[in-house]
Scaffold this active site. Sequence first.
Site, PDB file in Angstrom:
ATOM      1  CE  LYS A 110      -4.244   0.014   1.008  1.00  0.00           C
ATOM      2  NZ  LYS A 110      -5.493  -0.263   0.980  1.00  0.00           N
TER       3      LYS A 110
HETATM    4  N1  GLU Z   1      -7.608  -0.137  -1.985  1.00  0.00           N
HETATM    5  C1  GLU Z   1      -8.412  -1.320  -1.984  1.00  0.00           C
HETATM    6  C2  GLU Z   1      -8.224  -2.084  -0.676  1.00  0.00           C
HETATM    7  O1  GLU Z   1      -7.865  -1.523   0.311  1.00  0.00           O
HETATM    8  C3  GLU Z   1      -8.212  -2.161  -3.232  1.00  0.00           C
HETATM    9  C4  GLU Z   1      -6.830  -2.695  -3.423  1.00  0.00           C
HETATM   10  C5  GLU Z   1      -6.623  -3.379  -4.768  1.00  0.00           C
HETATM   11  O2  GLU Z   1      -7.564  -3.501  -5.521  1.00  0.00           O
HETATM   12  O3  GLU Z   1      -5.483  -3.761  -5.022  1.00  0.00           O
HETATM   13  O4  GLU Z   1      -8.505  -3.234  -0.595  1.00  0.00           O
END
Ligand code: GLU
Length: 424
Positions: A110
């Site tokens: 992330k």
């Molecule tokens: N940001 C989303 C999450 O926290 C999606 C992450 C993704 O699709 O890779 O799950």
Amino acid sequence: MARAIKPRVGMYENVKNQFEKAAEVMGLDESVKKILSITNNEIVVHFPVKMDDGSVKVFTGYRVQHNNALGPYKGGLRYHPTVDIDAARALATWMTWKTSLAGLPYGGGKGGIQIDPKQYSQAELERITRRFTYALGDNIGPEHDIPAPDVNTNAQMMAWIADTYMSTKSPSERSKNQHVVTGKPVGSGGLEGRDRATGFGVVVTLEAWAKLNGTTLEGKKYIVQGFGNVGYWAAHFMHKNGAILIGVQDATGTLYNPEGIDPEGLLRYQTENNTIMGYKNMEEYDSDKFFGIDCDIIIPAALGNQITEDNAATVKAKVVAEGANGPVDTDGEVILLEKGVDIIPDILCNSGGVIGSYFEWLQNRNGEIWSMDDVIVKLRKKLEDAFNGVINTSVQYKTDLRTAAYIRALSRIEMAYKQRGIFP
Ligand code: GLU
């Protein structure tokens, strides 16, 4: 105006507490525990961007790669003033658990930039996004680390990331790199239905929860915190189930109407006015009392650490469905569980988004184009399987849903390490 959603810090503490608890209950292998207690890589980049007025600003971007035992790092990029290394670590770690629980061939990552995107023009956001992508370079890649949308990032930004990344490759390699990012617009390799996947998934888990409790969502009263991509689509699908939205809170304020709020009307109003305040002349409701509203279901779909020891005791709902990542902190969770409130944990509840991302990645990798119907059917199946697995584990270990979800997620990773061993 005071911001209704107060961002707090310390999310990494929460994820560690959750991990420790599950590791203890399941008896996680000590070596695996050591490995998973820390992130693999933490990338911090500082990059200059030319502003519309000709001045230059230097931004700080983060990408934390927690673990890739099961496959490439996967997870979103968020643009928000609360993005820092602590937040990125916590959110990356949750992604490792989330992808494992969903049975995807991914690890967790992330990142993001510490900015309030509302302060920048569209052209500036494009240059910021492209320059951030360039600065990350081959720290991301379609088989290595695959970003996606998160708080305040959208399909347009994903298209800029894909285009920038692909532009750095030689012409013959370019088209092989489209799946460097997911959540792209449908015209640019994106998946039909990826936009609603997270909110849809939240509601699928709530439907499953209702069924387990011998009821349905019809007529149930609920409140939503956050009216962005997750909050709106969750409300859309709750509405289809006949549930009644009675409260909405976002960074612009808090609305309450026991007679019901129409999610579609509110979306139209918000799109035109950039705020939810003023919709149908509704009065502003005391933001500190939001989670105490008398309702059946709470869907926190904004930021982390929103239900805490300050307000958990006021919760009257029977279930909290975590559309956001980490909305209930460790102290808040203890209080909710003592009160007998069920928590559908984030790594299960909001996993529809990353499952949708996986479908998009497969679609790009295999040169396919999936239909909306295919996506919805496959999403529902994966989410229901994950939900039922978590329920079974919670019964088996006599533990809460979050700990059960962790046990399932951690077991998969533990097995991979046991089979593979540690290099060298
Ligand atoms: N940001 C989303 C999450 O926290 C999606 C992450 C993704 O699709 O890779 O799950």
